[in-house]
Scaffold this active site. Sequence first.
Site: not given
Ligand code: UDX
Ligand code: ADP
Length: 480
Positions: A10, A33, A88-89, A217-218, A222, A272, A334
């Site tokens: 992914g 995958d 991890t939904p 997570l923290a 933050f 995330c 996003f």
């Molecule tokens: C985030 C964390 O940054 C990354 O470290 C972690 O591994 C996964 O989650 P990501 O979700 O890919 O990464 O993008 P990020 O740049 O953090 O933006 C998240 C959201 O916050 C976006 O929608 C972005 O537009 C928004 N954002 C970000 C704001 O609205 N304002 C800001 O100042 C920064």
């Molecule tokens: P992330 O953003 O954390 O990378 P994604 O949803 O993009 O998450 O990717 C997770 C991937 O894991 C998906 O492509 C899904 O098909 C795959 N997956 C889930 N369960 C299994 C499994 N048991 N074996 C192999 N691949 C898996």
Amino acid sequence: MVKICCIGAGYVGGPTMAVIALNCPDIEVVVVDISKPRIEAWNSDQLPIYEPGLDDVVKQCRGRNLFFSTDVEKHVAEADIIFVSVNTPTKTRGLGAGKAADLTYWESAARMIADVSKSDKIVVEKSTVPVKTAEAIEKILTHNSKGINYQILSNPEFLAEGTAIEDLFKPDRVLIGGRETPEGRKAVQALKNVYAHWVPEDRILTTNLWSAELSKLAANAFLAQRISSVNAISALCEATGANVSEVAYAVGKDSRIGPKFLNASVGFGGSCFQKDILNLVYICECNGLPEVANYWKQVIKINDYQKSRFVNRVVSSMFNTVAGKKIAVLGFAFKKDTGDTRETPAIDVCKGLLGDKAQINIYDPQVTEDQIQRDLAMNKFDWDHPMHLQPASPSAVKQVSVVWDAYEATKGAHGICILTEWDEFKTLDYQKIFDNMQKPAFVFDGRNIVDGEKLREIGFIVYSIGKPLDAWLKDMPAVA
Ligand code: UDX
Ligand code: ADP
Ligand code: UDX
């Protein structure tokens, strides 16, 4: 030769393994995958995710020491180090529904590892999981071990989408958590040796397992909290006539606070932030810490408030109704430089406008019509289930059309909502856009990327998050 296998191709697994393969020619990396279309896409010229610089990295090492395969069991059996990067939904039913992580995919991956392994393995948690997941995984593996030794490590990924390749090449830190036993330390060192190919030693941090899991997570909590803090202030700015950009700049100049990640917006999205905070909240509740849980819950509440505040502003300024009115939505991802729409604020804003019976024309340079229709038809939290489990073609939302050009989207529109900060939206010919719109013509800038003054000179009524309001908007207060 060390062999690495990554389960899950992914947004995290794909780019991370590509960068490991590029920097470690002496290591063979196979990404596996269960989704056949995903693996086919990784093996084609049209990669399944859009990420600047990714194509180049994949091209350099695919077929050399980087491989993508659906033969999950074979490659897991052969690997020395197994990264697990599956979905991890958030649970949608049962105990902890709407909060707790659904570890189904993780558990099935762990059981499969136990089934097929014939030699000792280092199993690395790469997807963000609740604290103490490593312990659960360890139990599954050791209870099915057949004499094989498993070492579990937590190695959370901190890359952000849109800058994933840059982040992987120059990480602020790499974090590795492991057991504090001789075997545990040896496993940590083995993974450290992989990253040491390109990451300076002082940036590779080692901790115990729980610290590594909780740090991820923290950190996300933050970061999200900063955005909710500045967004909360943006509402107060609109009420008082202060300018959120000026406030954020002044606040960020304090070196204890720092200037980054203080852009007010229509709300944060992405796979995330919300998920990880919900997880944190659930863990706090399970550990008898309701005060701590409520503290973090508030970050999500403010984010939801910001999205509904935006919709209310749109509707109230257009005489309290958008029924039958054409609204152009510029940007659906996003954030910019990704085609990812998971938890994008655009979904909630569009659903809000649709609830008021607006006609929506959407343009995003990287998101397909099929994806947008899926997102608008999907229930909360359904997005994180693997693609093959999602409905193939949901019935299209009729009031929505998706076009491939910003000028097309805005033609004949009453208002424009900018929901993603794509660079191209900064340099559009807004005079031409104005000339082709209904009057009065509105711009609602959810990312503060356009020059409000210039647009007002053209004749637009402009709303920018956290900026002093036009006389028109002051006369039409939005009730959140
Ligand atoms: C985030 C964390 O940054 C990354 O470290 C972690 O591994 C996964 O989650 P990501 O979700 O890919 O990464 O993008 P990020 O740049 O953090 O933006 C998240 C959201 O916050 C976006 O929608 C972005 O537009 C928004 N954002 C970000 C704001 O609205 N304002 C800001 O100042 C920064
Ligand atoms: P992330 O953003 O954390 O990378 P994604 O949803 O993009 O998450 O990717 C997770 C991937 O894991 C998906 O492509 C899904 O098909 C795959 N997956 C889930 N369960 C299994 C499994 N048991 N074996 C192999 N691949 C898996
Ligand atoms: C604060 C601001 O720092 C300053 O900019 C403003 O002008 C006045 O308020 P002050 O209250 O003097 O200054 O001290 P500060 O160092 O900010 O500490 C405030 C409290 O927070 C103290 O009780 C301190 O012990 C505590 N603190 C600070 C922590 O508990 N943890 C920390 O990491 C930092």
